[in-house]
Design a protein around this motif. Structure first.
Motif, PDB file in Angstrom:
ATOM      1  N   SER A 237      -2.639   6.327  -1.190  1.00  0.00           N
ATOM      2  CA  SER A 237      -2.737   5.283  -0.155  1.00  0.00           C
ATOM      3  C   SER A 237      -2.053   4.005  -0.616  1.00  0.00           C
ATOM      4  O   SER A 237      -1.325   3.361   0.159  1.00  0.00           O
ATOM      5  CB  SER A 237      -4.206   5.009   0.170  1.00  0.00           C
ATOM      6  OG  SER A 237      -4.853   6.170   0.649  1.00  0.00           O
ATOM      7  N   ALA A 238      -2.278   3.626  -1.878  1.00  0.00           N
ATOM      8  CA  ALA A 238      -1.634   2.431  -2.413  1.00  0.00           C
ATOM      9  C   ALA A 238      -0.120   2.592  -2.423  1.00  0.00           C
ATOM     10  O   ALA A 238       0.624   1.664  -2.081  1.00  0.00           O
ATOM     11  CB  ALA A 238      -2.147   2.149  -3.822  1.00  0.00           C
ATOM     12  N   GLY A 241       1.242   2.268   1.194  1.00  0.00           N
ATOM     13  CA  GLY A 241       1.272   0.880   1.633  1.00  0.00           C
ATOM     14  C   GLY A 241       2.347   0.071   0.928  1.00  0.00           C
ATOM     15  O   GLY A 241       3.005  -0.778   1.539  1.00  0.00           O
ATOM     16  N   THR A 242       2.560   0.332  -0.356  1.00  0.00           N
ATOM     17  CA  THR A 242       3.578  -0.402  -1.103  1.00  0.00           C
ATOM     18  C   THR A 242       4.979  -0.063  -0.609  1.00  0.00           C
ATOM     19  O   THR A 242       5.833  -0.947  -0.479  1.00  0.00           O
ATOM     20  CB  THR A 242       3.469  -0.101  -2.609  1.00  0.00           C
ATOM     21  OG1 THR A 242       2.120  -0.267  -3.037  1.00  0.00           O
ATOM     22  CG2 THR A 242       4.362  -1.039  -3.413  1.00  0.00           C
ATOM     23  N   ASN A 299       2.423  -4.369  -5.249  1.00  0.00           N
ATOM     24  CA  ASN A 299       1.682  -3.283  -5.887  1.00  0.00           C
ATOM     25  C   ASN A 299       0.281  -3.739  -6.278  1.00  0.00           C
ATOM     26  O   ASN A 299      -0.697  -2.991  -6.127  1.00  0.00           O
ATOM     27  CB  ASN A 299       2.448  -2.810  -7.127  1.00  0.00           C
ATOM     28  CG  ASN A 299       1.819  -1.580  -7.740  1.00  0.00           C
ATOM     29  OD1 ASN A 299       1.447  -0.637  -7.053  1.00  0.00           O
ATOM     30  ND2 ASN A 299       1.683  -1.596  -9.053  1.00  0.00           N
ATOM     31  N   THR A 302      -1.778  -3.812  -2.994  1.00  0.00           N
ATOM     32  CA  THR A 302      -2.061  -2.506  -2.391  1.00  0.00           C
ATOM     33  C   THR A 302      -3.055  -1.696  -3.221  1.00  0.00           C
ATOM     34  O   THR A 302      -3.940  -1.035  -2.679  1.00  0.00           O
ATOM     35  CB  THR A 302      -0.763  -1.703  -2.212  1.00  0.00           C
ATOM     36  OG1 THR A 302      -0.085  -1.580  -3.470  1.00  0.00           O
ATOM     37  CG2 THR A 302       0.162  -2.393  -1.222  1.00  0.00           C
ATOM     38  N   ALA A 306      -6.668  -0.411  -1.832  1.00  0.00           N
ATOM     39  CA  ALA A 306      -7.049   1.002  -1.874  1.00  0.00           C
ATOM     40  C   ALA A 306      -8.316   1.189  -2.714  1.00  0.00           C
ATOM     41  O   ALA A 306      -9.202   1.984  -2.357  1.00  0.00           O
ATOM     42  CB  ALA A 306      -5.901   1.832  -2.436  1.00  0.00           C
ATOM     43  N   ALA A 391       1.543  -5.859   3.521  1.00  0.00           N
ATOM     44  CA  ALA A 391       1.063  -4.846   2.583  1.00  0.00           C
ATOM     45  C   ALA A 391      -0.441  -4.651   2.671  1.00  0.00           C
ATOM     46  O   ALA A 391      -0.935  -3.516   2.629  1.00  0.00           O
ATOM     47  CB  ALA A 391       1.462  -5.241   1.154  1.00  0.00           C
ATOM     48  N   THR A 395      -1.918  -1.034   3.845  1.00  0.00           N
ATOM     49  CA  THR A 395      -2.599  -0.217   2.835  1.00  0.00           C
ATOM     50  C   THR A 395      -4.054   0.013   3.212  1.00  0.00           C
ATOM     51  O   THR A 395      -4.580   1.120   3.039  1.00  0.00           O
ATOM     52  CB  THR A 395      -2.521  -0.907   1.463  1.00  0.00           C
ATOM     53  OG1 THR A 395      -1.158  -1.155   1.141  1.00  0.00           O
ATOM     54  CG2 THR A 395      -3.145  -0.039   0.385  1.00  0.00           C
TER      55      THR A 395
END
Length: 412
Positions: A237-238, A241-242, A299, A302, A306, A391, A395
């Motif tokens: 998931s992260a 989103g990133t 990063n 996100t 998550a 983001a 995310t």
């Protein structure tokens, strides 16, 4: 009947969960394939362009450092130096006759003049080094037509203390974050390798900066996120989103630079690029810098979102995606608020010397703010902040839909 309804609900829940996860997995697989294709097509080929004439001679960054050690330092009048080996010309000539200088006897420890002595004089001007006995330094060497060597001060040899600091940081990260910290350090090494082996050489050879930055960012994210955070749906998931926000940030950076017409020429490095590597686009280099510069913040946001959703699911397995999204976004809003001024402070801090110079000139405030050097950092901050605002909800939505254990449960 109740048992049958419960079975239908469970079937819907599993089916919904599987559908969302399959969509995410398929999207990530497609993005991975595109990243590999991008790496193959954009991989730097051929020789790098040589810098224009005068670069190596005029810029200290291009000089090769010759190791030396300071034997002694004493006061003396400028340009009245003790005799040294006739093959070695004194460094840094031209100080005012009779002025107050310090004179350092230096022994060269490597190169063709290993073991010989030369003399450095220091007028004590701002920025000049303060040398003491035993200091390790680097000298720049040039050779005259008759074969005599001329040595000038280049830099302090800080290799040992620098490596001590790096080793201390590595140990501190591992001590605080244990195995995950060690994996993060491995990911950092991989990140630097991608930038050094792919992104920088490709930019030097005139590759498309936006595509290069996006492909390099994706190439870093795919292995690093799973390496550091594990092969699970939270990490997936992260990553999703990133990647979404990375592409959005690339578009935002392109639009921001195009509409504000910032040139980046307030940065000395960009001026040197324009002067000595004219085949490299400074605007393109700025674009790539904007995109890569936002990657770490994206990063960070996100992964945090998550992880927040994953913890909410653990605390309340019955929570629905809508509730998870709303709860996690309250945390995300705090994250956005804190990261926005963190980004601005970081970028303005990098441009602080030039900002100080602008503050002492008699110019209207608005002209200072819209000057190229300040506007570049403001635009960079704006792109990073907008990337974060995309983001965090992206995310959170992906994680809430993927990690919820009740994706498809309907009221009966």
């Amino acid at each position: 009947m109740g048992r049958h309804a419960a079975g239908v609900d469970k079937h819907r829940e599993n089916g919904g969960s599987g559908l969302v996860q399959r969509v995410l997995a398929g999207s990530l697989a497609t993005a991975f394939v595109l990243t590999v294709i991008g790496l193959v097509l954009l991989w730097p080929r051929g020789g790098a362009p040589a810098p224009e004439a005068g670069f190596r001679e005029s810029q200290s960054v291009a000089a090769e450092g010759i190791s030396a050690v300071v034997v002694s330092t004493s006061p003396a009048e400028c340009n009245h130096l003790p005799a040294t080996d006739s093959r070695l010309t004194r460094a840094q000539p031209g100080f005012v006759e009779g002025g107050s200088c310090s004179v350092s006897e230096v022994r060269i420890t490597v190169g063709p003049d290993e073991g010989r002595m030369t003399t450095l004089q220091n007028a004590g001007s701002p920025g000049d080094p303060h040398l003491a006995e035993g200091d390790k330094i680097l000298l720049a060497r040039s050779e005259s037509p008759d074969g005599a060597s001329t040595y000038t001060f280049l830099d302090v040899d800080r290799a040992v203390p620098l490596w001590v600091w790096i080793a201390s940081t590595v140990l501190g990260v591992i001590a605080a974050a244990a195995w995950r910290g060690a994996r993060a350090l491995v990911g950092l090494v991989f990140t630097l390798a991608v930038i050094g082996m792919f992104l920088v050489p490709a930019l030097v050879r005139g590759g498309p900066p936006v595509m290069l930055a996006v492909v390099a960012g994706a190439a870093i994210l795919f292995p690093v996120i799973f390496l550091v955070h594990g092969a699970n749906w939270k990490a997936a998931s992260a990553l999703g989103g990133t990647l979404v926000s990375l592409v959005a940030s690339a578009v935002l950076a392109w639009a921001a630079i195009g509409t504000t017409h910032v040139r980046g020429l307030g940065d000395d490095s960009n001026l040197l690029i324009q002067l000595y590597l004219p085949t490299v686009s400074v605007a393109g280099l700025m674009l790539a810098g904007f995109i890569i510069g936002t990657l770490g913040a994206l990063n960070d946001a996100t992964v945090a979102q998550a992880s927040t959703v994953a913890e909410l699911v653990e605390a309340n397995p019955a929570a629905r995606p809508k509730g998870l999204f709303a709860s996690a976004m309250r945390v995300g809003q705090d994250h956005i608020a804190s990261m926005v001024y963190t980004l601005v402070l970081a970028y303005i801090g990098a441009a602080l010397p030039m900002t100080l110079l602008l503050s002492v000139v008699d110019r209207p405030l608005m002209q200072v703010l819209t000057s190229d050097v300040v506007a570049t950092e403001l635009v960079r901050s704006a792109v990073g902040a907008l990337g974060l605002t995309l983001a965090v909800p992206a995310t959170t939505l992906i994680a809430a839909s993927t990690l919820s254990k009740r994706q498809a449960i309907t009221s009966t």
